[in-house]
Design a protein around this motif. Structure first.
Motif, PDB file in Angstrom:
ATOM      1  N   ILE A 153      47.075  36.995  46.670  1.00 25.91           N
ATOM      2  CA  ILE A 153      47.031  35.821  47.561  1.00 25.91           C
ATOM      3  C   ILE A 153      47.343  36.309  48.972  1.00 25.91           C
ATOM      4  N   CYS A 154      46.379  36.168  49.842  1.00 27.73           N
ATOM      5  CA  CYS A 154      46.558  36.606  51.224  1.00 27.73           C
ATOM      6  C   CYS A 154      45.736  35.707  52.139  1.00 27.73           C
ATOM      7  N   CYS A 155      45.951  35.866  53.417  1.00 24.92           N
ATOM      8  CA  CYS A 155      45.277  35.014  54.405  1.00 24.92           C
ATOM      9  C   CYS A 155      44.772  35.873  55.558  1.00 24.92           C
ATOM     10  N   GLY A 156      43.537  35.612  55.973  1.00 24.84           N
ATOM     11  CA  GLY A 156      42.976  36.246  57.154  1.00 24.84           C
ATOM     12  C   GLY A 156      42.823  35.214  58.256  1.00 24.84           C
ATOM     13  N   ILE A 157      43.256  35.567  59.454  1.00 26.97           N
ATOM     14  CA  ILE A 157      43.256  34.623  60.571  1.00 26.97           C
ATOM     15  C   ILE A 157      42.434  35.201  61.713  1.00 26.97           C
ATOM     16  N   ASP A 158      41.449  34.438  62.151  1.00 28.79           N
ATOM     17  CA  ASP A 158      40.640  34.782  63.317  1.00 28.79           C
ATOM     18  C   ASP A 158      41.143  33.947  64.494  1.00 28.79           C
ATOM     19  N   VAL A 159      41.723  34.608  65.507  1.00 23.97           N
ATOM     20  CA  VAL A 159      42.439  33.926  66.580  1.00 23.97           C
ATOM     21  C   VAL A 159      41.551  33.830  67.821  1.00 23.97           C
ATOM     22  N   HIS A 160      41.576  32.659  68.452  1.00 28.02           N
ATOM     23  CA  HIS A 160      40.910  32.444  69.733  1.00 28.02           C
ATOM     24  C   HIS A 160      41.914  31.824  70.693  1.00 28.02           C
ATOM     25  N   LYS A 161      41.468  31.498  71.896  1.00 31.97           N
ATOM     26  CA  LYS A 161      42.374  30.969  72.905  1.00 31.97           C
ATOM     27  C   LYS A 161      42.870  29.578  72.549  1.00 31.97           C
ATOM     28  N   LYS A 162      41.969  28.678  72.142  1.00 31.70           N
ATOM     29  CA  LYS A 162      42.332  27.285  71.914  1.00 31.70           C
ATOM     30  C   LYS A 162      42.523  26.935  70.444  1.00 31.70           C
ATOM     31  N   PHE A 163      41.980  27.745  69.539  1.00 31.41           N
ATOM     32  CA  PHE A 163      42.097  27.434  68.115  1.00 31.41           C
ATOM     33  C   PHE A 163      42.049  28.728  67.316  1.00 31.41           C
ATOM     34  N   LEU A 164      42.365  28.592  66.048  1.00 29.86           N
ATOM     35  CA  LEU A 164      42.275  29.711  65.108  1.00 29.86           C
ATOM     36  C   LEU A 164      41.729  29.182  63.793  1.00 29.86           C
ATOM     37  N   ALA A 198      37.119  35.031  59.478  1.00 28.35           N
ATOM     38  CA  ALA A 198      38.398  34.878  58.779  1.00 28.35           C
ATOM     39  C   ALA A 198      38.279  35.293  57.315  1.00 28.35           C
ATOM     40  N   LYS A 199      37.160  34.948  56.670  1.00 34.91           N
ATOM     41  CA  LYS A 199      36.942  35.331  55.277  1.00 34.91           C
ATOM     42  C   LYS A 199      36.800  36.849  55.144  1.00 34.91           C
ATOM     43  N   TRP A 200      36.124  37.475  56.113  1.00 31.47           N
ATOM     44  CA  TRP A 200      35.940  38.926  56.078  1.00 31.47           C
ATOM     45  C   TRP A 200      37.280  39.643  56.249  1.00 31.47           C
ATOM     46  N   ILE A 201      38.127  39.126  57.140  1.00 33.27           N
ATOM     47  CA  ILE A 201      39.458  39.717  57.319  1.00 33.27           C
ATOM     48  C   ILE A 201      40.274  39.592  56.043  1.00 33.27           C
ATOM     49  N   ALA A 202      40.198  38.437  55.391  1.00 29.00           N
ATOM     50  CA  ALA A 202      40.928  38.245  54.135  1.00 29.00           C
ATOM     51  C   ALA A 202      40.411  39.178  53.049  1.00 29.00           C
ATOM     52  N   ASP A 203      39.085  39.360  52.963  1.00 27.33           N
ATOM     53  CA  ASP A 203      38.513  40.252  51.945  1.00 27.33           C
ATOM     54  C   ASP A 203      38.951  41.702  52.163  1.00 27.33           C
ATOM     55  N   LEU A 204      38.947  42.142  53.402  1.00 25.94           N
ATOM     56  CA  LEU A 204      39.396  43.505  53.679  1.00 25.94           C
ATOM     57  C   LEU A 204      40.880  43.668  53.375  1.00 25.94           C
ATOM     58  N   PHE A 205      41.649  42.658  53.745  1.00 23.69           N
ATOM     59  CA  PHE A 205      43.092  42.774  53.599  1.00 23.69           C
ATOM     60  C   PHE A 205      43.528  42.723  52.138  1.00 23.69           C
ATOM     61  N   LYS A 206      42.847  41.949  51.307  1.00 19.21           N
ATOM     62  CA  LYS A 206      43.277  41.846  49.900  1.00 19.21           C
ATOM     63  C   LYS A 206      43.085  43.168  49.169  1.00 19.21           C
ATOM     64  N   HIS A 207      42.159  44.018  49.656  1.00 15.59           N
ATOM     65  CA  HIS A 207      41.970  45.355  49.078  1.00 15.59           C
ATOM     66  C   HIS A 207      42.758  46.426  49.820  1.00 15.59           C
ATOM     67  N   ASP A 208      43.610  46.009  50.769  1.00 19.25           N
ATOM     68  CA  ASP A 208      44.433  46.935  51.562  1.00 19.25           C
ATOM     69  C   ASP A 208      43.562  47.919  52.345  1.00 19.25           C
ATOM     70  N   LEU A 209      42.494  47.404  52.939  1.00 17.75           N
ATOM     71  CA  LEU A 209      41.593  48.235  53.730  1.00 17.75           C
ATOM     72  C   LEU A 209      41.804  48.062  55.231  1.00 17.75           C
ATOM     73  N   VAL A 210      42.842  47.363  55.622  1.00 17.68           N
ATOM     74  CA  VAL A 210      43.126  47.131  57.027  1.00 17.68           C
ATOM     75  C   VAL A 210      44.242  48.070  57.466  1.00 17.68           C
ATOM     76  N   VAL A 211      43.976  48.818  58.542  1.00 14.84           N
ATOM     77  CA  VAL A 211      44.995  49.708  59.097  1.00 14.84           C
ATOM     78  C   VAL A 211      45.942  48.876  59.963  1.00 14.84           C
ATOM     79  N   PRO A 212      47.208  48.746  59.588  1.00 13.77           N
ATOM     80  CA  PRO A 212      48.117  47.888  60.366  1.00 13.77           C
ATOM     81  C   PRO A 212      48.496  48.542  61.695  1.00 13.77           C
ATOM     82  N   SER A 213      48.627  47.719  62.711  1.00 12.65           N
ATOM     83  CA  SER A 213      49.084  48.197  64.005  1.00 12.65           C
ATOM     84  C   SER A 213      50.608  48.291  64.014  1.00 12.65           C
ATOM     85  N   PHE A 214      51.122  49.210  64.827  1.00 15.05           N
ATOM     86  CA  PHE A 214      52.566  49.417  64.920  1.00 15.05           C
ATOM     87  C   PHE A 214      53.203  48.258  65.674  1.00 15.05           C
ATOM     88  N   MET A 215      54.171  47.612  65.039  1.00 14.88           N
ATOM     89  CA  MET A 215      54.882  46.494  65.647  1.00 14.88           C
ATOM     90  C   MET A 215      56.383  46.803  65.635  1.00 14.88           C
TER      91      MET A 215
END
Length: 412
Positions: free
Chosen positions: A8-19, A104-121
């Motif tokens: 269970i994961c969520c992908g978020i596509d962010v814009h200026k006024k909405f996401l 947003a769906k594409w981000i969620a699909d990549l993330f559920k398989h752990d294919l997203v390289v996380p940025s350093f925070m």
């Protein structure tokens, strides 16, 4: 099939006024169902996003970093979800098949398989320190711009003071400029009394350089520029006081970084700490840290053919800072282990590549210093460079080796 790491994961596509958020829920049979929703970027709606994620038992969130728009989302979700920040180039969808929901769906699909390289925070305090240090960098650039404008005004007024003095904004030069602005009609004033000892021998050249005329328009412009420069100086001083107060919990790490060659200014060390943090364990090795800072070559090979392997554009703040420190340390003979490496690479690859190599050398040293809690030790470099006793070299090879370490060889 790819292994599903986050059921269970969520992908978020962010814009200026909405996401647009898309939750991907995978059952035991491997079937994934998607649930999408759109929210505004107002804080009230972001709290509703947080409630919506909690109602769907979703704690793993992947957010695309778009400008500064991702920061409000991160601030709200940080306390309740584990947020992974993704660089846009790693989650970019196929061109021609892009919509906000599909992104947003594409981000969620990549993330559920752990294919997203996380940025350093880094932690919140380090992020605040980073923001202030970057603003200090901007103020420094503004001050340099105002200095250049003053110099332009002097040039168009036929005052060639910069041809004689090394620093137009030195004490003697500023006294002369202030007198010229306050007394524009006095051309034969006694400027010798305004000079310091080092400029007294250049009095004749300065007299020739001051043979010009400042128009009333240029004089008003210079007064405005100098007033703005003083305001920038005051703002920078206040900002530095705030930075030093935030740096108090990290005084130990600051003292360790200050032992690195070329880093003598405390704000240079603070700038490095604000970018990489003090918990250096987030980077597995020093090579990962150097790659994140944009100091390593890229991998670009296809069909056995290597294409351009220039350094990446990453590290837009820490890389120039390290390059400045590298340029300072290679001019000194106090650290032959660094200068020798610089001279060896410069002879084969040129100055720019050699400076990048030295910058990487300094960042590698900082990584191990913060990791081990030890001060800089030049003996570690010397122990690596010790040659075996059984090895024989020619006289020419010995001369080259001595030159690489900064020695000037005199042949009889």
């Amino acid at each position: 099939m790819l292994k599903i790491v986050y059921p269970i994961c969520c992908g978020i596509d962010v814009h200026k006024k909405f996401l647009v958020a898309c939750i991907a829920a995978t059952n035991d049979q491997g079937i994934t169902t998607y649930k999408s929703s759109r929210f505004s970027t107002y804080t009230n709606d972001l709290r509703r996003l947080c409630t919506w994620l909690a109602s769907n038992c979703c704690t793993q969130v992947c957010v695309e970093s778009t400008g500064k728009y991702w920061i409000p989302v991160y601030n709200i979700l940080e306390s309740t979800c584990k947020v992974t920040l993704a660089h846009p180039k790693y989650v970019k969808a196929i061109r021609g098949k892009k919509t906000d929901k599909k992104d947003a769906k594409w981000i969620a699909d990549l993330f559920k398989h752990d294919l997203v390289v996380p940025s350093f925070m880094p932690p919140l305090l380090i992020r605040q320190l980073r923001d202030l240090m970057r603003y200090r960098f901007k103020l420094t650039n503004f001050k340099s711009s105002e200095k250049n404008r003053i110099q332009n005004c002097l040039t168009v007024s036929n005052i060639q003071l910069a041809n004689v003095v090394s620093d137009t904004f030195g004490k003697s030069s500023m006294k002369i400029i202030d007198y010229l602005l306050e007394n524009p009609d006095d051309k034969d004033f006694n400027f010798v009394s305004l000079l310091h000892g080092s400029l007294l021998p250049k009095a004749d050249d300065i007299r020739l350089a001051l043979d010009g005329f400042i128009t009333p328009e240029q004089r008003q412009k210079m007064n405005i520029i100098l007033q703005h420069y003083d305001e920038l100086e005051r703002c920078k001083s206040n900002l530095e006081s705030l930075i030093l107060s935030l740096m108090e919990p990290y005084l130990k790490e600051l003292s360790l970084v200050l032992t690195v060659p070329g880093i003598k200014n405390p704000f240079s060390a603070i700038g490095i700490i604000s970018e990489i943090g003090v918990d250096i364990s987030v980077f597995p090795t020093a090579k990962h840290l150097c790659s994140w800072a944009g100091l390593t070559l890229q991998n670009n090979e296809s069909a056995g053919k290597k294409h351009s392997v220039r350094i990446s554009r990453a590290g837009v703040y820490i890389k120039p800072l390290l390059v400045q420190c590298a340029n300072a340390v290679v001019k000194s003979d106090k650290h032959p282990e660094i200068k020798g490496r610089y001279l060896a690479i410069k002879k084969r690859r040129g100055h720019k590549r050699a400076i990048i190599a030295v910058a990487r050398m300094l960042l590698t040293a900082i990584y191990h210093i913060l990791k081990n809690g030890e001060t800089y030790n030049p003996e570690l470099y010397k122990s690596v460079e010790v040659m075996p006793l059984s090895r024989r070299i020619t006289i020419d090879q010995a001369v080259i080796m001595a030159q690489r370490h900064g020695y000037s060889v005199i042949t009889s």
